[in-house]
Design an enzyme around this catalytic site. Structure first.
Site, mmCIF file in Angstrom:
data_model
loop_
_atom_site.group_PDB
_atom_site.id
_atom_site.type_symbol
_atom_site.label_atom_id
_atom_site.label_comp_id
_atom_site.label_asym_id
_atom_site.label_seq_id
_atom_site.Cartn_x
_atom_site.Cartn_y
_atom_site.Cartn_z
ATOM 1 N N ASN A 45 -35.711 -61.743 42.894
ATOM 2 C CA ASN A 45 -35.132 -60.664 43.689
ATOM 3 C C ASN A 45 -34.469 -61.190 44.961
ATOM 4 O OD1 ASN A 45 -36.060 -58.674 41.895
ATOM 5 N ND2 ASN A 45 -38.031 -58.563 42.919
ATOM 6 N N HIS A 130 -41.574 -46.500 41.162
ATOM 7 C CA HIS A 130 -42.418 -47.699 41.149
ATOM 8 C C HIS A 130 -43.911 -47.351 41.155
ATOM 9 C CE1 HIS A 130 -44.122 -51.515 42.752
ATOM 10 N NE2 HIS A 130 -43.120 -52.056 42.081
ATOM 11 N N GLU A 174 -36.724 -43.770 44.251
ATOM 12 C CA GLU A 174 -36.095 -45.042 44.586
ATOM 13 C C GLU A 174 -34.596 -44.784 44.710
ATOM 14 O OE1 GLU A 174 -37.321 -48.473 42.193
ATOM 15 O OE2 GLU A 174 -39.012 -47.288 41.446
ATOM 16 N N SER A 178 -35.841 -50.376 40.079
ATOM 17 C CA SER A 178 -36.160 -51.793 39.901
ATOM 18 C C SER A 178 -36.079 -52.266 38.463
ATOM 19 C CB SER A 178 -37.558 -52.079 40.451
ATOM 20 O OG SER A 178 -38.544 -51.292 39.788
ATOM 21 N N ASP A 203 -37.172 -45.021 48.546
ATOM 22 C CA ASP A 203 -37.582 -46.423 48.482
ATOM 23 C C ASP A 203 -36.319 -47.258 48.280
ATOM 24 O OD1 ASP A 203 -38.358 -48.977 47.586
ATOM 25 O OD2 ASP A 203 -40.205 -48.221 46.695
ATOM 26 N N HIS A 206 -34.702 -52.272 46.633
ATOM 27 C CA HIS A 206 -33.687 -53.032 45.906
ATOM 28 C C HIS A 206 -32.262 -52.697 46.353
ATOM 29 C CE1 HIS A 206 -36.539 -54.798 43.022
ATOM 30 N NE2 HIS A 206 -37.194 -53.664 43.184
ATOM 31 N N LYS A 237 -36.928 -59.008 49.283
ATOM 32 C CA LYS A 237 -35.963 -59.116 48.183
ATOM 33 C C LYS A 237 -34.651 -59.654 48.727
ATOM 34 C CE LYS A 237 -38.563 -55.743 45.558
ATOM 35 N NZ LYS A 237 -39.715 -55.722 46.514
#
Length: 382
Positions: A45, A130, A174, A178, A203, A206, A237
């Site tokens: 990541n 997640h 998110e 992910s 979130d 990423h 990440k």
């Protein structure tokens, strides 16, 4: 207990789902070493290649020489001036009034969610959120309703039917998922948040460093910071370091400082990590070419894989190739390893049953030559 463990391990082995830890040595330029063999790393990541950036390494070394561990929680003596500087940087970076730093993304999600809501409250959560989000909801004791992945219409149906039956409501998603690499419909979710008097938490683990003005994330890219109550993300990440944060209002920050158990009862991150996190944000802002190269390469690889007839998902630097069968996915991963590629197979329960996949994570360090060679070698095994 031993018999229980034995049965579990036997079952997972038979299903092809037993996982093992593999000691790897990390190297620069998107590569790693395992058993003295070098691999192109398509499973990291480290999206912007910052984990080996000279400025991060230098500032981290400077602070290691002064003191190693923080030796205390933030509310004791572990809240150094650097922690406060980092929180000021994050708040400005995310365009929010305040920010609070956590030791990991898991601790942040579990702690924030279980602090802000409880029994008598309700959470509306994307079905593919997640595990840390799921665990935070379970710990909270709030009622959970899962809406179909990225389906704002289904979310609206659930809000219309259920919101009135509870005290506080939290919508959580998110922004870049992910495992699927796709983007949440934030504009639609933000409208529903206001229409149904709910808190909205996203979130950005990423998305941070990759999307938005100065790499501030998808909420920033969509200009929705004022609509999102809690913007959570990580330093581990694209920012190449370690730890997590929540950018939010001053009131919510104060509430978390006083009530959030995963924050209160954790030894704070050491100065070397905090200094690296500050430097990482600075680099992301001043080196925009890194995210441009990353996303250009991601689009290039995705289009090439689709042209090969593969089942490919995502709109980001995360490119899942859906294989389906667990054993076949593991076999492909091993075959690619023989050719010098590290591509970790992802299987249930991390992803839904029947959707085992090769999860390809691109880095700024990957070249077009790396990508072309990878596509050529992958096509030989299909």
């Amino acid at each position: 207990m031993e018999e229980k463990i034995k049965k579990y391990l036997h079952k997972k082995t038979k299903e092809g789902l037993l996982r093992e830890l593999k000691p790897v040595s990390l190297k620069k330029d998107g590569k790693l070493v395992f058993d003295d063999k070098e691999y192109i790393n398509f499973s990291s990541n480290d999206y912007l290649g910052l984990s080996t950036h000279s400025e991060l390494l230098e500032v981290s070394r400077e602070h290691i020489f002064s003191v190693f561990g923080s030796t205390s929680s933030r509310l004791m003596t572990g809240s150094t001036h650097l922690h406060h500087i980092l929180e000021e940087w994050v708040a400005k970076f995310k365009n929010k009034p305040a920010a609070i730093v956590f030791n990991s993304g898991y601790q942040a999600n579990v702690g924030i969610i279980s602090t802000l809501i409880g029994r008598g409250d309700v959470v509306f959560s994307d079905k593919l959120n997640h595990a840390s989000i799921v665990d935070g909801i379970k710990l909270s004791g709030a009622k959970l309703f899962r809406f179909r992945h990225n389906d704002s219409g289904h979310l609206k149906e659930l809000l219309e039917k259920e919101r009135k039956n509870f005290d506080e409501a939290l919508i959580i998603t998110e922004t870049v998922f992910s495992m699927d690499g796709d983007l949440a419909p934030l504009e639609e979710i933000a409208k529903l948040k206001e229409e149904y008097n709910s808190l909205l938490m996203v979130d950005e683990a990423h998305a941070t460093g990759v999307f938005g003005k100065d790499g501030a994330g998808l909420a920033n890219d969509k200009r929705l910071e004022d609509k999102v109550d809690i913007i959570m993300g990580t330093f581990s990440k694209a920012l190449g370091s370690f730890g997590a944060y929540a950018a939010t209002s001053s009131g919510i920050k104060k509430y978390l400082v006083n009530k959030c158990r995963s924050f209160i009862y954790s030894t704070s991150l050491p100065a070397s990590i905090i200094a690296a996190n500050i430097k990482a944000i600075e680099i992301v802002e001043k080196e925009p070419h890194r995210r441009k190269v990353l996303l250009d390469n991601a689009e290039y690889l995705r289009n090439k894989l689709i042209a090969e007839g593969l089942d490919v998902r995502g709109e980001s630097q995360i490119i899942p190739v859906i294989i389906g069968d667990n054993e076949r996915t593991v076999e492909l991963s091993e075959s690619l390893k023989e050719k010098g590629y590290w591509v970790t197979p992802v299987r249930p329960p991390t992803v839904p049953k029947g959707e085992a996949r090769l999860r390809i994570s691109l880095s700024y360090n990957h070249t077009k030559e790396d990508i072309d060679k990878f596509i050529k070698d992958l096509s030989r095994f299909l």
